[in-house]
Structure formats: C-alpha cells, structure tokens
Design a protein around this motif. Structure first.
Motif, PDB file in Angstrom:
ATOM      1  N   ILE A 448       0.833  -1.205   0.000  1.00  0.00           N
ATOM      2  CA  ILE A 448       0.000   0.000   0.000  1.00  0.00           C
ATOM      3  C   ILE A 448       0.862   1.247   0.000  1.00  0.00           C
ATOM      4  O   ILE A 448       0.605   2.214  -0.722  1.00  0.00           O
ATOM      5  CB  ILE A 448      -0.931   0.022   1.244  1.00  0.00           C
ATOM      6  CG1 ILE A 448      -1.987  -1.071   1.130  1.00  0.00           C
ATOM      7  CG2 ILE A 448      -1.613   1.378   1.392  1.00  0.00           C
ATOM      8  CD1 ILE A 448      -2.850  -1.199   2.366  1.00  0.00           C
ATOM      9  N   SER A 455      -3.729   3.736  -4.063  1.00  0.00           N
ATOM     10  CA  SER A 455      -4.310   2.624  -3.317  1.00  0.00           C
ATOM     11  C   SER A 455      -5.594   3.054  -2.624  1.00  0.00           C
ATOM     12  O   SER A 455      -6.598   2.323  -2.636  1.00  0.00           O
ATOM     13  CB  SER A 455      -3.313   2.101  -2.282  1.00  0.00           C
ATOM     14  OG  SER A 455      -2.136   1.653  -2.898  1.00  0.00           O
ATOM     15  N   LEU A 487      -7.237   5.356   4.905  1.00  0.00           N
ATOM     16  CA  LEU A 487      -7.579   4.118   4.209  1.00  0.00           C
ATOM     17  C   LEU A 487      -8.924   3.571   4.689  1.00  0.00           C
ATOM     18  O   LEU A 487      -9.209   3.586   5.892  1.00  0.00           O
ATOM     19  CB  LEU A 487      -6.491   3.063   4.456  1.00  0.00           C
ATOM     20  CG  LEU A 487      -5.157   3.275   3.752  1.00  0.00           C
ATOM     21  CD1 LEU A 487      -4.099   2.351   4.340  1.00  0.00           C
ATOM     22  CD2 LEU A 487      -5.285   3.034   2.254  1.00  0.00           C
TER      23      LEU A 487
END
Length: 574
Positions: A448, A455, A487
């Motif tokens: 990542i 990503s 994320l």
C-alpha cells in the motif's frame, strides 16, 4: 654560344626566376655556411610576414625556433649523401604565431656560391585535421567502451578487463573477486519520480562506489542499476568481504535530489577466481546468482557464490517457466486456514492459501513461487484464479447450510492497478453467488505504501461494494499513520513475526499491544496470525485481541478437511 642561343637562355632564366618569385609554395635559399637567408619568394614572404629586406637580416634559427645545432649537422650530413632531404619543422612568423611546414632541402650553387634551397609546404591545416581525426577517434573509442551517463567502463570494456584480470591472476597465483551490485528498489524511483531523478541517483551511486575501490580495481556499469567491480590481486577471499561492506555502508547516507531525500540500499553477489570458475562468463553468471540470493535474504547485504546457489537458481528457472503451464495443468490447489474466535473457539472465517504441486519439484512453498509470480506479472492471473475458486467453494458451503464465516483473500498491488479489476470482482461475485459481506480482501502494508494515494482511491471503490478490507502483516511496512487513517480499512492483521516470541519478548509484547490499541482507537477489528501456543493465545485474550489464526487451532487444510471442520462445528451447535 651564339647571341640567339644566349638570348634564349637569358629569357628562360628570367621566366624561371619569375615563376620562382611568384610561386604559391614557399621557397627559401640559405647561405651554405652561415644559414642566413639570401632569398625568399613572394609566397614565403606572404606567409612568414617579413619583407625581403627584413628576412635577409635573419638566420634560419630566428625563424625555426625548434631547430638545434645537432639537428642542423644531421641535415647537412644527409644532404651530402642524398639529392634531397625531407624535414618537418615549426616556423615562427613575424607576429609570433607559428605553423608547421614540410620542407624539402637541397644543396645548390646560387650566385656562384654553395647554398641550400628549401621548398616548404604549410601543413598546419593538414596537421589540424589529423589532430581532430585523432581526437574524434579517441572520443568514439571512449563512447564505445564507456557508459554515457556515469562515464564508467561499459560491458564491452568490463569483459576485456575481466579477461585480462583472470590471466593476470593465473600468472601470479592470486585470487580475483567479481562483485555484482544491484540497487534495491531502484525501479520505484524511476517510476514515481522520473528518469531524470533516477539518472542523478545512478551517478551518485557510481561516485560512491568509485570512492571505495583501489586504483587497480575496475568499476563498471553493466546497464540499468547494475554495477560490477573487478578486484584482482587478493591473497585471501575474506578481503572481498571488507570491500563489500564498504559498498553497503556508502549507500547508507541518503541521496538528496531536489526536494526528495532518497534512501537506497544495494544487494551484492560475489564470485571468485579460481575457486568458483575459470572463465569470465561463469564468474559473471555466478556473481549474478549470488546477488539474487542477497535479494532473497532481504536485500542490503552481500552473498558469496556456492554451487548450491546454482541448484536454487535452476529451481527458480524451472518454476518461472512452469508457472503459466501450472494453471492449465491443474497443479494449483487451495488450502484454508481457519480464523477463530478465541473466547468461544468457533470458526468465524478462513484464509484461502494457494499451494503448488509441481510435477518435478513436488510441493513448492508459496515463499518461493509468489515472488516469481509478482516479478513476472503472473500474480494477476493467479490472484483471479484463487478468487474464483475460493468464492465458488465458500458459496457451496453456505448453500449446504454450513457457516464458514468470512473468506480472507490476499490481494496483490498489481491487481489493484488493473483498470478492469473492479469489474472482474463484481462479475466473479455474481457468477459464484458470493455475497460481498462474506469477503475480506487483505493487502500488505508495504505494498500500500508504495503508492498510497492510488491505493486509497481503489480501495474506497472496493469498500463501497460492501467488502471488508484488512491490512496484512501490519507493523512490518513502516506505514504513515496519516495515510492509515485515510484508508477505508476495517481490520488490522498483526504479523506473525511479532506473535512468535510473545509473551516472553518485551519488544514484541509492546508492539503487539500498540497495534491492538491503535486498531481500537481507529474503530477497527484486529486479528493475530501465527498463534501456536496457549501462552500466546492467553496473552492476546488478556489484551483484547480475540480473533486468532494459527497452528494452535489448525494448520492450513484442504477443502475437504475444511468442510469437515465446518460440519463438525454445525453439529456441535445443533
């Protein structure tokens, strides 16, 4: 002689004198004894810059500054034997400039005295052209044998130096070490920051390596980010280890390129003459093999060649060529490792793990073939096969009335980068009747962080489908917390390297506790992998990590065994 004949001779001499006087070539006449000038034609006077009166007051030594007495005596002796003598010399003009002449010298009778006549041709332009041609030849020779970017010897010159080094080592009964150096992760710099930045890095790396070698050693750039060093005249092979460590240490300092501070390492392979090979070809091949071993050992180290490495390399080549055939030949199978709720000992999910039964090599470890699949790009095709097989199997278990829980699938970064991946994922779920809430995709932390912005965008799209996302091997990739909070991740998976020595190792205990606390603060679930003992299980329960995966409960098992475990659990709960 009649008057008519005399007049003809006189006229002929006058015409000859006119031709001599006005000829383009330089013609000088010198007194035989003193070497004073007694005549010069117009061509000579024009080039030398003097008038005739000025020149007649000068001696040959005034014009030809490089002429010596000894040289004059040698020319006199030659003229006495030969009709004509040639000589190249430098003449100095009145204004101080000089030029090169090709002189033909003859002894004659002039005005009833012995004299020398010089027929001089200005060859300065010719000399200049010859010099330029030599320089151009030297430039072309250098370009043909040196790398344009770093100025180091290229592969052509390297091969010649290595052959010469082997011959010298053989004559003197000495050891020659051949180093194969590769910059780690250099491709990422080129891909993310551009080739201009990459070129600066290559030049700086070559400068650093150059500063560590001896004057008699040869550093070459073989291409890309590959360098080689030929170090001959060694008495002990251990001397090569000292030099290899110097190369590794010199790359420890960051390389600053504009606004970027870059940290690079290098992997080094070493082969030796004569113990490893007698030919340049074999020495290079073996050093290359050893370098790949250094890569496999985690990079930023050096490895020396051994015959065992050749066997390993042969195995890799065999695997590389067999990978694509393996799918068609049904050589891959899936194993499943249960994920357990440690408070109830119930199966709450499983991780699908690919295995390869090679017809020649037998059972091949994923640690061996997965890196090859990633390197060749085959990982995309392999990942998709795993997803289709595992989702299909999961759906069949649910249709039987079993409760397999969440299916964890490893997701390669190359897969995320494929523009058609989301479409493939949707179609696969539809074709296998697999619901999105049954699926968990695991991405490694290190992958990542190679391209976090890209990503994040793709993972958000996956998360919108209702699929759970987990970070695998958490704690090993030096991730940025600023990116972690962005994320769309639902779960952290603590790497087994931190679980292995708990609860005895204080550092591993501290890291594991920190990861659990981080997951809780970010409202994520957490699972520990690699749990093998009751002490590890109790430690995790005590610190509120209740999801466990590892040999303490079960190793990875085939689909039939996994089904049996699910049936057994259903029967217990009935």
């Amino acid at each position: 002689m009649s008057d008519i004949e005399f007049d003809k001779l006189k006229k002929s001499n006058e015409e000859l004198a006119y031709i001599v006087k006005h000829a383009v070539s330089e013609i000088y006449i010198l007194d035989f004894e003193t070497l004073d000038y007694v005549f010069a034609n117009d061509g000579a006077l024009q080039n030398i810059g003097y008038t005739l009166d000025e020149l007649l007051k000068l001696n040959v030594y005034d014009i030809n500054k490089t002429l010596t007495r000894k040289h004059v005596e040698s020319l006199r002796a030659s003229c006495a034997i030969n009709d004509s003598v040639s000589n190249i010399s430098e003449h100095t003009r009145k204004d101080g400039t000089s030029y090169t002449v090709q002189a033909s010298i003859q002894s004659i009778i002039y005005q009833e005295k012995k004299a020398y006549v010089l027929f001089d041709t200005d060859i300065s332009k010719l000399k200049k052209v010859q010099k330029e041609l030599r320089e151009q030849k030297d430039i072309l020779h250098h370009q043909a044998h040196h790398d344009a970017l770093t100025g180091l010897p290229n592969r052509i010159l390297f091969n010649d130096r290595l052959s010469q080094g082997i011959k010298k080592s053989k004559r003197h009964n000495e050891i020659l070490a051949l180093f194969f150096i590769d910059l780690d992760q250099f491709k990422q710099i080129n891909d993310s920051l551009g080739h201009d930045t990459g070129d600066v890095v290559l030049k700086e790396a070559s400068r650093r390596f150059s500063s560590k070698i001896r004057e008699e050693d040869t550093l070459s750039r073989l291409g890309g980010d590959e360098f080689s060093v030929i170090a001959g005249g060694l008495k002990e092979a251990s001397e090569a280890s000292v030099l290899a460590n110097k190369f590794i240490e010199c790359m420890a300092e960051p390389i600053v390129v504009g606004a970027h501070t870059l940290y690079l390492t290098c992997s080094i392979g070493i082969s030796f003459y004569p113990q490893d090979g007698q030919s340049a070809e074999n020495l290079l091949k073996y050093a290359d093999v050893a370098m790949y071993k250094a890569k496999d050992e985690g990079r930023n180290n050096y490895q020396t060649y051994s015959s065992k490495l050749t066997e390993l390399m042969h195995e890799q080549v065999t695997m590389r060529t067999s990978l694509h055939k393996a799918l068609k030949n049904d050589e891959f199978i899936l194993n499943y490792q249960p994920q357990i709720d440690s408070m109830t000992d119930r199966i709450i999910g499983m991780e699908a793990l690919i295995r390869w039964n090679h017809p020649e090599l037998g059972r091949v470890s994923p640690a061996k073939f997965i890196p090859l699949a990633e390197e060749t790009g085959f990982i995309v095709e392999l990942d998709r096969w795993v997803m289709q097989e595992a989702m299909s199997k999961l759906s069949s278990w649910y249709e039987e009335g079993l409760n397999p829980g969440m299916l964890a699938l490893n997701l390669a970064m190359k897969q995320i980068q494929k523009s058609d991946f989301l479409e493939f994922l949707k179609n696969t779920m539809k074709e296998t009747n697999c619901l999105s809430e049954w699926i968990e995709l695991e991405v490694t932390e290190g992958e990542i962080m190679k391209n976090p912005d890209e990503s994040i965008a793709t993972l958000k799209e996956i998360n919108k489908l209702g699929i759970t996302l987990a970070i695998d091997d958490f704690g090993t990739g030096y991730s940025s917390l600023s990116y972690l909070k962005k994320l769309p991740v639902n779960k952290l998976k603590i790497d087994q390297s931190f679980i292995k020595d708990t609860p005895d190792d204080e550092d591993d205990v501290a890291i594991t506790k920190a990861v659990i606390a981080l997951a809780k603060s970010l409202k994520m679930s957490v699972i520990a992998e690699g749990v093998e003992t009751k002490a590890q299980k109790d430690f995790l329960i005590l610190n509120e990590c209740l999801q466990i995966q590892g040999y303490y409960y079960s190793p990875p098992v085939d689909a039939q065994k996994m089904r049996d475990m699910l049936i057994e659990q259903k029967e217990k709960e009935a």
